[in-house]
Motif scaffolding. Sequence first.
Motif, PDB file in Angstrom:
ATOM      1  N   GLN A 155       0.851  -1.188   0.000  1.00  0.00           N
ATOM      2  CA  GLN A 155       0.000   0.000   0.000  1.00  0.00           C
ATOM      3  C   GLN A 155       0.885   1.235   0.000  1.00  0.00           C
ATOM      4  OE1 GLN A 155      -2.316  -0.160   3.616  1.00  0.00           O
ATOM      5  NE2 GLN A 155      -0.815   1.022   4.754  1.00  0.00           N
ATOM      6  N   TYR A 156       0.331   2.345  -0.482  1.00  0.00           N
ATOM      7  CA  TYR A 156       1.073   3.598  -0.482  1.00  0.00           C
ATOM      8  C   TYR A 156       1.191   4.128   0.943  1.00  0.00           C
ATOM      9  CZ  TYR A 156       1.231   4.238  -5.530  1.00  0.00           C
ATOM     10  OH  TYR A 156       1.511   4.110  -6.859  1.00  0.00           O
ATOM     11  N   ALA A 157       2.377   4.652   1.246  1.00  0.00           N
ATOM     12  CA  ALA A 157       2.609   5.158   2.603  1.00  0.00           C
ATOM     13  C   ALA A 157       1.776   6.410   2.873  1.00  0.00           C
ATOM     14  CB  ALA A 157       4.094   5.456   2.802  1.00  0.00           C
ATOM     15  N   ARG A 158       1.622   7.257   1.868  1.00  0.00           N
ATOM     16  CA  ARG A 158       0.886   8.507   2.065  1.00  0.00           C
ATOM     17  C   ARG A 158      -0.618   8.304   1.941  1.00  0.00           C
ATOM     18  NH1 ARG A 158       4.330  13.176  -1.202  1.00  0.00           N
ATOM     19  NH2 ARG A 158       6.276  12.987   0.000  1.00  0.00           N
ATOM     20  N   TYR A 159      -1.017   7.448   1.040  1.00  0.00           N
ATOM     21  CA  TYR A 159      -2.440   7.230   0.799  1.00  0.00           C
ATOM     22  C   TYR A 159      -2.763   5.791   1.187  1.00  0.00           C
ATOM     23  CZ  TYR A 159      -1.259  11.246  -2.082  1.00  0.00           C
ATOM     24  OH  TYR A 159      -0.771  12.450  -2.529  1.00  0.00           O
ATOM     25  N   ARG A 160      -3.185   5.612   2.418  1.00  0.00           N
ATOM     26  CA  ARG A 160      -3.373   4.266   2.950  1.00  0.00           C
ATOM     27  C   ARG A 160      -4.478   3.500   2.228  1.00  0.00           C
ATOM     28  NH1 ARG A 160      -0.608   3.521   7.816  1.00  0.00           N
ATOM     29  NH2 ARG A 160       1.116   5.002   7.759  1.00  0.00           N
ATOM     30  N   GLY A 161      -5.347   4.193   1.545  1.00  0.00           N
ATOM     31  CA  GLY A 161      -6.442   3.497   0.881  1.00  0.00           C
ATOM     32  C   GLY A 161      -6.049   2.840  -0.432  1.00  0.00           C
ATOM     33  N   PHE A 162      -4.923   3.275  -0.991  1.00  0.00           N
ATOM     34  CA  PHE A 162      -4.484   2.726  -2.274  1.00  0.00           C
ATOM     35  C   PHE A 162      -3.604   1.509  -2.016  1.00  0.00           C
ATOM     36  CE2 PHE A 162      -5.508   7.104  -3.200  1.00  0.00           C
ATOM     37  CZ  PHE A 162      -6.167   7.016  -4.421  1.00  0.00           C
ATOM     38  N   ARG A 163      -4.052   0.367  -2.484  1.00  0.00           N
ATOM     39  CA  ARG A 163      -3.341  -0.879  -2.230  1.00  0.00           C
ATOM     40  C   ARG A 163      -2.909  -1.524  -3.551  1.00  0.00           C
ATOM     41  NH1 ARG A 163      -3.907  -2.995   2.958  1.00  0.00           N
ATOM     42  NH2 ARG A 163      -5.304  -1.765   4.303  1.00  0.00           N
ATOM     43  N   GLY A 164      -1.940  -2.395  -3.438  1.00  0.00           N
ATOM     44  CA  GLY A 164      -1.446  -3.119  -4.604  1.00  0.00           C
ATOM     45  C   GLY A 164      -0.770  -4.408  -4.163  1.00  0.00           C
ATOM     46  N   ARG A 165      -0.160  -5.097  -5.103  1.00  0.00           N
ATOM     47  CA  ARG A 165       0.527  -6.346  -4.811  1.00  0.00           C
ATOM     48  C   ARG A 165       1.818  -6.400  -5.621  1.00  0.00           C
ATOM     49  NH1 ARG A 165      -2.803 -10.110  -2.265  1.00  0.00           N
ATOM     50  NH2 ARG A 165      -5.013  -9.511  -2.203  1.00  0.00           N
ATOM     51  N   TYR A 166       2.849  -6.963  -4.986  1.00  0.00           N
ATOM     52  CA  TYR A 166       4.102  -7.195  -5.720  1.00  0.00           C
ATOM     53  C   TYR A 166       4.172  -8.686  -6.059  1.00  0.00           C
ATOM     54  CZ  TYR A 166       8.971  -7.554  -7.031  1.00  0.00           C
ATOM     55  OH  TYR A 166      10.128  -7.799  -7.731  1.00  0.00           O
ATOM     56  N   PRO A 167       4.125  -9.037  -7.364  1.00  0.00           N
ATOM     57  CA  PRO A 167       4.104 -10.454  -7.738  1.00  0.00           C
ATOM     58  C   PRO A 167       5.518 -11.047  -7.812  1.00  0.00           C
ATOM     59  CG  PRO A 167       3.829  -9.099  -9.687  1.00  0.00           C
ATOM     60  CD  PRO A 167       3.936  -8.146  -8.523  1.00  0.00           C
ATOM     61  N   ILE A 168       5.696 -12.215  -7.223  1.00  0.00           N
ATOM     62  CA  ILE A 168       6.935 -12.988  -7.349  1.00  0.00           C
ATOM     63  C   ILE A 168       6.585 -14.222  -8.172  1.00  0.00           C
ATOM     64  CG2 ILE A 168       8.800 -14.166  -6.127  1.00  0.00           C
ATOM     65  CD1 ILE A 168       8.191 -12.448  -3.707  1.00  0.00           C
ATOM     66  N   LYS A 169       6.894 -14.177  -9.476  1.00  0.00           N
ATOM     67  CA  LYS A 169       6.501 -15.250 -10.377  1.00  0.00           C
ATOM     68  C   LYS A 169       7.316 -16.515 -10.117  1.00  0.00           C
ATOM     69  CE  LYS A 169       7.276 -13.234 -14.226  1.00  0.00           C
ATOM     70  NZ  LYS A 169       7.300 -13.039 -15.696  1.00  0.00           N
ATOM     71  N   PHE A 170       6.727 -17.657 -10.489  1.00  0.00           N
ATOM     72  CA  PHE A 170       7.442 -18.927 -10.350  1.00  0.00           C
ATOM     73  C   PHE A 170       8.691 -18.925 -11.227  1.00  0.00           C
ATOM     74  CE2 PHE A 170       8.083 -23.436 -11.508  1.00  0.00           C
ATOM     75  CZ  PHE A 170       8.295 -23.940 -10.228  1.00  0.00           C
ATOM     76  N   PHE A 171       8.578 -18.390 -12.435  1.00  0.00           N
ATOM     77  CA  PHE A 171       9.756 -18.179 -13.288  1.00  0.00           C
ATOM     78  C   PHE A 171      10.312 -16.786 -12.989  1.00  0.00           C
ATOM     79  CE2 PHE A 171       8.185 -21.241 -16.819  1.00  0.00           C
ATOM     80  CZ  PHE A 171       8.600 -22.317 -16.053  1.00  0.00           C
ATOM     81  N   TYR A 172      10.852 -16.622 -11.789  1.00  0.00           N
ATOM     82  CA  TYR A 172      11.249 -15.295 -11.315  1.00  0.00           C
ATOM     83  C   TYR A 172      12.365 -14.704 -12.163  1.00  0.00           C
ATOM     84  CZ  TYR A 172      12.603 -11.617  -8.025  1.00  0.00           C
ATOM     85  OH  TYR A 172      12.901 -10.412  -7.448  1.00  0.00           O
ATOM     86  N   THR A 173      13.317 -15.538 -12.577  1.00  0.00           N
ATOM     87  CA  THR A 173      14.435 -15.057 -13.393  1.00  0.00           C
ATOM     88  C   THR A 173      14.195 -15.272 -14.878  1.00  0.00           C
ATOM     89  OG1 THR A 173      15.543 -17.174 -12.998  1.00  0.00           O
ATOM     90  CG2 THR A 173      16.157 -15.341 -11.588  1.00  0.00           C
ATOM     91  N   SER A 174      12.959 -15.577 -15.255  1.00  0.00           N
ATOM     92  CA  SER A 174      12.572 -15.729 -16.653  1.00  0.00           C
ATOM     93  C   SER A 174      13.401 -16.831 -17.318  1.00  0.00           C
ATOM     94  CB  SER A 174      12.725 -14.384 -17.370  1.00  0.00           C
ATOM     95  OG  SER A 174      12.208 -14.435 -18.678  1.00  0.00           O
ATOM     96  N   ASN A 175      13.874 -16.557 -18.541  1.00  0.00           N
ATOM     97  CA  ASN A 175      14.593 -17.572 -19.300  1.00  0.00           C
ATOM     98  C   ASN A 175      16.108 -17.453 -19.209  1.00  0.00           C
ATOM     99  OD1 ASN A 175      15.176 -15.329 -21.004  1.00  0.00           O
ATOM    100  ND2 ASN A 175      13.240 -15.652 -22.057  1.00  0.00           N
ATOM    101  N   ILE A 176      16.605 -16.547 -18.381  1.00  0.00           N
ATOM    102  CA  ILE A 176      18.043 -16.313 -18.295  1.00  0.00           C
ATOM    103  C   ILE A 176      18.828 -17.565 -17.876  1.00  0.00           C
ATOM    104  CG2 ILE A 176      19.826 -14.966 -17.141  1.00  0.00           C
ATOM    105  CD1 ILE A 176      18.272 -13.427 -19.211  1.00  0.00           C
ATOM    106  N   PRO A 177      18.398 -18.332 -16.866  1.00  0.00           N
ATOM    107  CA  PRO A 177      19.179 -19.521 -16.478  1.00  0.00           C
ATOM    108  C   PRO A 177      19.363 -20.516 -17.614  1.00  0.00           C
ATOM    109  CG  PRO A 177      17.561 -18.999 -14.784  1.00  0.00           C
ATOM    110  CD  PRO A 177      17.253 -18.133 -15.955  1.00  0.00           C
ATOM    111  N   VAL A 178      18.305 -20.749 -18.408  1.00  0.00           N
ATOM    112  CA  VAL A 178      18.411 -21.694 -19.516  1.00  0.00           C
ATOM    113  C   VAL A 178      19.418 -21.196 -20.550  1.00  0.00           C
ATOM    114  CG1 VAL A 178      17.129 -22.807 -21.372  1.00  0.00           C
ATOM    115  CG2 VAL A 178      16.070 -22.510 -19.151  1.00  0.00           C
TER     116      VAL A 178
END
Length: 558
Positions: free
Chosen positions: A314-337
């Motif tokens: 959520q925003y520190a200044r505007y407590r009513g505005f919320r969101g989410r930070y997604p951590i995908k299963f393929f977090y590093t995408s295709n770089i390791p391959v």
Amino acid sequence: MPGLFLSAFKPLIKFFPEIRAPERQVSFREKLLWTGVILIIFLVMANTPLYGIQTGQGYDYLYFMRVILASSRGTLMELGIGPIVTAGLIMQLLVGSRLIQMEYGNPEDRALFTGTQKILAFLVTVVQAAIYILSGAYGQLSGDKMLLVFVQLTVAGTLLILMDETIQKGWGLGSGVSLFIAANVAGQIFWGCFNTTTSPYDFLASGIILATIQTLAFPYSYTYSVFQQTISHFRTIYPPQNIYDYTYFINGLPTAIEWARMAFIFDLMYPHADIWHLFNRGYGQPDLIGLIASIITFLVVVYIESVRVEIPLQYARYRGFRGRYPIKFFYTSNIPVILVWALYANALIIAQVLWTSYGFQPFYNYLALLGEPNLLAQYYWVAQYNVGWNFNPIVNLLGQFIPSWGTQGQFIPHGGLVYYLTTPHGLSSVFADPVRAGVYLLLFAGFCGLFAYIWIDVSGLSPKDIANQLIQAGMMVPGFRRSPVIIEKILDRYIPVVTILGGLGVGVLAALADFAGALGSGVGMLLTVGIIYQYYQIIAQEQLATINPALRGLLGIK
């Protein structure tokens, strides 16, 4: 302070061409234009043959890796993205072993790190071009032609480095390496489906979709082609001398025409045999199992791309505005391959160069000792396909190869370490040696997990880096004090675990798709789907940032 390794490259960086980051906000349309221009230049270079070489000469050391390395035999893109990825691999290993000490949050240190990687990519281009030429990849060349080919490969490699830098600096969309891989693999998949060339093995269209349409629409065309080929073959060997040679029997024995007629009638009675043939065509040809595996891989990757762990914000200044930070299963995408494939490609090149240069004895030399001209003429293919063996035990420990019949210059791994680093493509190869398939699966998945874990520190995706980005964007986790240390601890519960599991998962999925014979290779199919999905997200973010410029910082868009 940067370490000794990075400081050693600092004087060289200022002499190498550099693409400056844009000092203004680049519009989405302009980024799309630059990306399209760079892609066109890459495709032109991939279809421009090298001047000074003869086709069909030398060894094709990168034959099994070309799809992933965006490489094209005998063209300006001979080396492909191999030098760029190899330089990234070296830097990862140095960072993982703590031989490079730097502050990733310091812009000067990060610029020095990026510049060093670019210089390394250029040096790898020079070394690989020299090795390619001196090891006979283009056959025997004169001194002036060696220099000419070396200059072409070096200039093309340098231009590719600059094109990749242009996109990464913010002038284009995504990553240059990903763009080149997707373009190359997409071309291979399209060609595997719609190649109109007649296959010399079953006389159907080489493209599996065209072969399927051909078989369903004309169920007897396959047998009729065999019928015609059989007659043509026997007429070449035994040319007809009189009218009796065109009959069905001579001296009570069936002629070639009678055998072909019998085969034709048999296939008329069992037309379904042609359909089953398409599921396993053999000889490395595209088949229906590979097409089905490609479709399944596409659907699985699209689904896994939506699997994620979401951290509430959520925003520190505007407590009513919320969101989410997604951590995908393929977090590093295709770089390791990509990095693992670069490691395998370099190991395969070194093994093949050693195999053909130290201890290799062509069998043709032994035939020449017999002094029988007819014998040499009879076994000309021994010299044509460079049939022989290497008697150096150290070289054999690294890799053993046999020539690919019918295609000059290609060597198939037959033993040694690199035998377990190359995928058994197709179910028949897996069943022929299940131990090799199991070892390859374990090694490939393990390396993908390892490189994924190292990459989060190099690319600014570590919990510490993400925590600082969220604080700068004015975000906080509900119920916790607004502090980068607290957010870092929360992210540290998920990011390392998801990164390792995602790396292992992408390695297993790529290997299994290869085992099934997916079009464009399993690794190529996996990378292409991931890259296309990544570009879909990038385009969506760019359009969202265009509508609401205040979100550019949160989305990480320059």
